[in-house]
Design a protein around this motif. Sequence first.
Motif, PDB file in Angstrom:
ATOM      1  N   GLY A 199     -52.506  34.109  49.784  1.00  0.00           N
ATOM      2  CA  GLY A 199     -51.417  34.898  50.164  1.00  0.00           C
ATOM      3  C   GLY A 199     -50.182  33.679  49.879  1.00  0.00           C
ATOM      4  N   GLU A 200     -48.893  33.714  49.902  1.00  0.00           N
ATOM      5  CA  GLU A 200     -47.707  32.565  49.589  1.00  0.00           C
ATOM      6  C   GLU A 200     -47.057  32.499  50.348  1.00  0.00           C
ATOM      7  OE1 GLU A 200     -47.340  32.643  44.629  1.00  0.00           O
ATOM      8  OE2 GLU A 200     -46.430  33.887  46.368  1.00  0.00           O
ATOM      9  N   ILE A 201     -46.437  31.456  50.849  1.00  0.00           N
ATOM     10  CA  ILE A 201     -45.606  30.964  51.632  1.00  0.00           C
ATOM     11  C   ILE A 201     -44.033  31.667  51.063  1.00  0.00           C
ATOM     12  CG2 ILE A 201     -44.187  28.884  52.864  1.00  0.00           C
ATOM     13  CD1 ILE A 201     -46.792  27.243  52.500  1.00  0.00           C
ATOM     14  N   PRO A 202     -43.220  32.717  51.513  1.00  0.00           N
ATOM     15  CA  PRO A 202     -42.548  32.802  51.480  1.00  0.00           C
ATOM     16  C   PRO A 202     -41.440  31.544  51.306  1.00  0.00           C
ATOM     17  CG  PRO A 202     -43.529  34.178  53.156  1.00  0.00           C
ATOM     18  CD  PRO A 202     -43.991  32.930  53.083  1.00  0.00           C
ATOM     19  N   GLY A 203     -39.950  31.577  49.901  1.00  0.00           N
ATOM     20  CA  GLY A 203     -39.225  30.354  49.293  1.00  0.00           C
ATOM     21  C   GLY A 203     -39.859  29.578  49.074  1.00  0.00           C
ATOM     22  N   ALA A 204     -41.032  29.391  49.211  1.00  0.00           N
ATOM     23  CA  ALA A 204     -41.462  27.964  48.383  1.00  0.00           C
ATOM     24  C   ALA A 204     -41.719  28.377  47.090  1.00  0.00           C
ATOM     25  CB  ALA A 204     -42.890  28.028  48.682  1.00  0.00           C
ATOM     26  N   VAL A 205     -41.471  27.050  46.143  1.00  0.00           N
ATOM     27  CA  VAL A 205     -41.194  26.735  45.197  1.00  0.00           C
ATOM     28  C   VAL A 205     -42.831  26.665  44.343  1.00  0.00           C
ATOM     29  CG1 VAL A 205     -40.282  25.397  42.793  1.00  0.00           C
ATOM     30  CG2 VAL A 205     -38.941  25.631  44.542  1.00  0.00           C
ATOM     31  N   VAL A 206     -43.353  27.809  43.599  1.00  0.00           N
ATOM     32  CA  VAL A 206     -44.381  27.318  43.476  1.00  0.00           C
ATOM     33  C   VAL A 206     -44.251  26.642  41.687  1.00  0.00           C
ATOM     34  CG1 VAL A 206     -46.006  28.026  41.628  1.00  0.00           C
ATOM     35  CG2 VAL A 206     -45.426  29.276  43.809  1.00  0.00           C
ATOM     36  N   ILE A 207     -45.646  25.562  41.863  1.00  0.00           N
ATOM     37  CA  ILE A 207     -44.938  24.565  40.672  1.00  0.00           C
ATOM     38  C   ILE A 207     -46.406  23.750  40.669  1.00  0.00           C
ATOM     39  CG2 ILE A 207     -44.923  22.260  39.456  1.00  0.00           C
ATOM     40  CD1 ILE A 207     -41.597  22.494  40.938  1.00  0.00           C
ATOM     41  N   GLU A 208     -47.014  24.748  39.604  1.00  0.00           N
ATOM     42  CA  GLU A 208     -48.995  24.029  39.703  1.00  0.00           C
ATOM     43  C   GLU A 208     -48.867  22.207  39.243  1.00  0.00           C
ATOM     44  OE1 GLU A 208     -51.340  26.143  37.711  1.00  0.00           O
ATOM     45  OE2 GLU A 208     -50.724  28.261  38.518  1.00  0.00           O
ATOM     46  N   ARG A 209     -50.134  22.065  39.693  1.00  0.00           N
ATOM     47  CA  ARG A 209     -50.363  20.260  40.401  1.00  0.00           C
ATOM     48  C   ARG A 209     -50.216  20.558  38.573  1.00  0.00           C
ATOM     49  NH1 ARG A 209     -49.022  16.269  40.118  1.00  0.00           N
ATOM     50  NH2 ARG A 209     -49.978  14.372  41.060  1.00  0.00           N
ATOM     51  N   ASN A 210     -49.847  20.508  37.929  1.00  0.00           N
ATOM     52  CA  ASN A 210     -50.396  19.596  36.443  1.00  0.00           C
ATOM     53  C   ASN A 210     -48.983  19.617  36.069  1.00  0.00           C
ATOM     54  OD1 ASN A 210     -50.450  22.732  36.065  1.00  0.00           O
ATOM     55  ND2 ASN A 210     -50.899  22.528  33.810  1.00  0.00           N
ATOM     56  N   HIS A 211     -47.129  19.876  36.957  1.00  0.00           N
ATOM     57  CA  HIS A 211     -46.671  20.141  35.794  1.00  0.00           C
ATOM     58  C   HIS A 211     -46.384  19.478  37.049  1.00  0.00           C
ATOM     59  CE1 HIS A 211     -47.127  24.135  33.379  1.00  0.00           C
ATOM     60  NE2 HIS A 211     -47.797  22.487  32.834  1.00  0.00           N
ATOM     61  N   LEU A 212     -45.977  18.955  37.880  1.00  0.00           N
ATOM     62  CA  LEU A 212     -44.802  18.826  39.006  1.00  0.00           C
ATOM     63  C   LEU A 212     -44.098  17.748  39.035  1.00  0.00           C
ATOM     64  CD1 LEU A 212     -44.403  18.790  42.441  1.00  0.00           C
ATOM     65  CD2 LEU A 212     -46.493  16.845  42.931  1.00  0.00           C
ATOM     66  N   GLU A 213     -45.014  16.179  38.932  1.00  0.00           N
ATOM     67  CA  GLU A 213     -44.184  15.475  37.824  1.00  0.00           C
ATOM     68  C   GLU A 213     -42.616  16.053  37.197  1.00  0.00           C
ATOM     69  OE1 GLU A 213     -47.344  13.342  39.770  1.00  0.00           O
ATOM     70  OE2 GLU A 213     -46.818  15.379  38.233  1.00  0.00           O
ATOM     71  N   TRP A 214     -42.787  16.801  36.126  1.00  0.00           N
ATOM     72  CA  TRP A 214     -42.510  16.947  35.143  1.00  0.00           C
ATOM     73  C   TRP A 214     -41.047  17.905  35.574  1.00  0.00           C
ATOM     74  CZ3 TRP A 214     -47.159  15.822  33.985  1.00  0.00           C
ATOM     75  CH2 TRP A 214     -46.900  14.336  33.320  1.00  0.00           C
ATOM     76  N   ARG A 215     -41.045  18.630  36.231  1.00  0.00           N
ATOM     77  CA  ARG A 215     -40.502  19.493  36.901  1.00  0.00           C
ATOM     78  C   ARG A 215     -39.494  19.051  38.166  1.00  0.00           C
ATOM     79  NH1 ARG A 215     -41.889  21.316  33.059  1.00  0.00           N
ATOM     80  NH2 ARG A 215     -43.234  23.283  32.428  1.00  0.00           N
ATOM     81  N   CYS A 216     -40.585  18.166  38.749  1.00  0.00           N
ATOM     82  CA  CYS A 216     -39.090  17.703  40.192  1.00  0.00           C
ATOM     83  C   CYS A 216     -38.124  15.837  39.209  1.00  0.00           C
ATOM     84  CB  CYS A 216     -40.294  17.238  41.159  1.00  0.00           C
ATOM     85  SG  CYS A 216     -40.934  18.525  42.176  1.00  0.00           S
ATOM     86  N   ASP A 217     -38.506  15.704  38.643  1.00  0.00           N
ATOM     87  CA  ASP A 217     -38.155  14.460  37.824  1.00  0.00           C
ATOM     88  C   ASP A 217     -36.857  14.237  37.672  1.00  0.00           C
ATOM     89  OD1 ASP A 217     -36.468  12.054  36.846  1.00  0.00           O
ATOM     90  OD2 ASP A 217     -38.375  11.718  35.595  1.00  0.00           O
ATOM     91  N   PRO A 218     -35.638  14.875  38.539  1.00  0.00           N
ATOM     92  CA  PRO A 218     -33.918  14.918  37.834  1.00  0.00           C
ATOM     93  C   PRO A 218     -33.509  14.216  36.278  1.00  0.00           C
ATOM     94  CG  PRO A 218     -33.967  12.633  39.633  1.00  0.00           C
ATOM     95  CD  PRO A 218     -35.552  14.099  39.586  1.00  0.00           C
ATOM     96  N   ALA A 219     -33.900  13.108  35.930  1.00  0.00           N
ATOM     97  CA  ALA A 219     -34.287  12.484  34.934  1.00  0.00           C
ATOM     98  C   ALA A 219     -34.959  13.609  33.641  1.00  0.00           C
ATOM     99  CB  ALA A 219     -34.499  11.539  34.099  1.00  0.00           C
ATOM    100  N   CYS A 220     -35.460  14.308  33.990  1.00  0.00           N
ATOM    101  CA  CYS A 220     -36.725  15.253  33.288  1.00  0.00           C
ATOM    102  C   CYS A 220     -36.058  16.833  32.232  1.00  0.00           C
ATOM    103  CB  CYS A 220     -38.196  15.474  33.265  1.00  0.00           C
ATOM    104  SG  CYS A 220     -38.962  15.917  32.659  1.00  0.00           S
ATOM    105  N   ALA A 221     -35.794  16.677  30.927  1.00  0.00           N
ATOM    106  CA  ALA A 221     -35.406  17.431  30.493  1.00  0.00           C
ATOM    107  C   ALA A 221     -36.471  19.080  30.742  1.00  0.00           C
ATOM    108  CB  ALA A 221     -35.090  17.204  29.056  1.00  0.00           C
ATOM    109  N   GLY A 222     -37.712  19.012  31.122  1.00  0.00           N
ATOM    110  CA  GLY A 222     -38.393  19.971  31.963  1.00  0.00           C
ATOM    111  C   GLY A 222     -37.981  20.298  33.438  1.00  0.00           C
TER     112      GLY A 222
END
Length: 151
Positions: free
Chosen positions: A54-77
């Motif tokens: 199951g999932e935690i309602p409201g959690a943002v799903v970002i699989e581990r291999n993309h985490l740094e790119w998705r959370c870095d505010p300076a990244c286009a991704g």
Amino acid sequence: MDAAIRAVPPTIDHLLARARSGLHRLDPASAFRAVRGGAILIDTRPEWQRRAGGEIPGAVVIERNHLEWRCDPACAGRVPEAVGHDMAWVVCCDEGYSSSLAAASLQALGLRKATDLIGGFQAWRAAGLPVAAPGQLSRPRLPRLLDDLRE
């Protein structure tokens, strides 16, 4: 024999302890309160674990291999939630091990409020906190530009 040659490489336990030493880790109740106060909970578990547990309602799903790119505010991704280095991110894996390493990696990017959930999803569920039953899974969060193109 040279001291560098005799040096024992660190174990995963050493790396984990080092990562956790820089985190203010949250137990499930504290993580729940943090999210209610504006922190972003990130579920890094792969699809098969989310499908099984199951999932935690409201959690943002970002699989581990993309985490740094998705959370870095300076990244286009980055994801839309990554608006600055002062964001409070709470990383969740299944049992609270890889999330510690992931949160330390986010801190290394300057995201100083990144931390993780002690015990991960399993502890969250055991604490009786909200869990959505397996079914229609949330898709991993894409960068805003790509998300717009898919709709």
